[in-house]
Write an enzyme that holds these catalytic residues in place. Structure first.
Site, short mmCIF file in Angstrom:
data_model
loop_
_atom_site.label_atom_id
_atom_site.label_comp_id
_atom_site.label_asym_id
_atom_site.label_seq_id
_atom_site.Cartn_x
_atom_site.Cartn_y
_atom_site.Cartn_z
N ASP A 1 1.79 -3.73 -2.81
CA ASP A 1 1.80 -2.27 -2.86
C ASP A 1 0.45 -1.80 -3.36
O ASP A 1 -0.15 -2.42 -4.24
CB ASP A 1 2.90 -1.75 -3.79
N GLU B 1 -1.81 1.83 -4.55
CA GLU B 1 -1.89 3.26 -4.86
C GLU B 1 -3.32 3.68 -4.54
O GLU B 1 -4.27 2.97 -4.88
CB GLU B 1 -1.53 3.53 -6.31
N HIS C 1 5.63 4.78 -8.15
CA HIS C 1 4.24 5.07 -7.81
C HIS C 1 3.26 4.39 -8.76
O HIS C 1 2.09 4.75 -8.81
CB HIS C 1 3.98 6.58 -7.72
N ASP D 1 6.47 -0.66 -8.02
CA ASP D 1 6.90 -0.56 -6.62
C ASP D 1 6.87 -1.92 -5.93
O ASP D 1 7.75 -2.22 -5.12
CB ASP D 1 6.01 0.43 -5.86
#
Length: 224
Positions: free
Chosen positions: A35, A37, A193, A198
């Site tokens: 994941d 961001e 987030h 996540d």
């Protein structure tokens, strides 16, 4: 290029002798959940701000489990675009004194080192990215690899497993939080987030779906 053609060009090889069950399960590929961001939606121009990767293991009965998570906060590359709306959405504070961000190259080098160890331990030839809306994560990963010039990228460059698709099939849900809840998992929206949170939840969801399919008789190891 087709996946088969890519396999033909891959310069690694599987070990001789009996193959590890994980290598048999996914045709020599090791699932690694990722994941990211970011500072926006454009992998070429927008900053990579966090990345996490969770390797997946297999127990003696052939069931998957999340194994080890690598997590880094990332210093935006020079000239990177960062949309204010992205920071508001993720809650990332770039000037937080405890953020302790590192450069993209340092983070990827450490993550890839751990993945290569997992590949060797599982007798696999290549990692395959697992993500929730995986094309997004793979796009940012590939862009960071290109920027840093890292040559030994263990991931397949275009194939991936998308848990949004898998969860839609298994539970009728495509949003990560709702899919986790449908799967009977806890999900804390206050932690969402964060790349680490996540990734670990996506890994749990992926393993649960694959294991449920196995329990239903959908995949049987040829060596069982």
């Amino acid at each position: 290029m087709s996946e088969d053609n890519f396999d033909d060009e891959f310069d690694g090889s599987l070990p001789s002798g009996p193959r590890h069950p994980m290598a048999r399960r996914f045709r020599g590929y090791l699932p690694v959940v990722v994941d990211v961001e970011t500072g926006g939606f454009n992998s070429a121009t927008d900053a990579l701000l966090e990345i996490a990767a969770t390797t997946v293991g297999m127990d003696e009965k052939g069931f998957l489990f999340p194994e080890h998570t690598y997590f880094f906060r990332i210093e935006p590359f020079e000239g990177a675009n960062i949309e204010p709306a992205a920071l508001e959405f993720t809650g990332i504070k770039l000037d937080h004194p405890l953020r302790m961000a590192v450069q993209e190259e340092a983070a990827l080098t450490e993550i890839f080192r751990g993945i290569r160890k997992a590949l060797k331990a599982n007798g696999c030839k290549r990692a395959i990215l697992v993500g929730h809306n995986s094309s997004f994560d793979l796009g940012f990963l590939n862009a960071a690899v290109a920027r840093t010039g890292i040559k030994r990228n263990p991931f397949h460059p275009f194939s991936s497993f998308d848990t949004a698709t898998l969860a839609g099939l298994a539970y009728g849900q495509t949003v990560l939080a709702k899919a986790c809840q449908a799967a009977g998992m806890e999900f804390d929206n206050r932690e969402a987030h964060s790349a680490r949170y996540d990734t670990e939840k996506t890994a749990e969801l992926f393993c649960g779906i694959v294991n449920r399919w196995k329990e239903m008789g959908g995949w049987m190891d040829d060596d069982d």
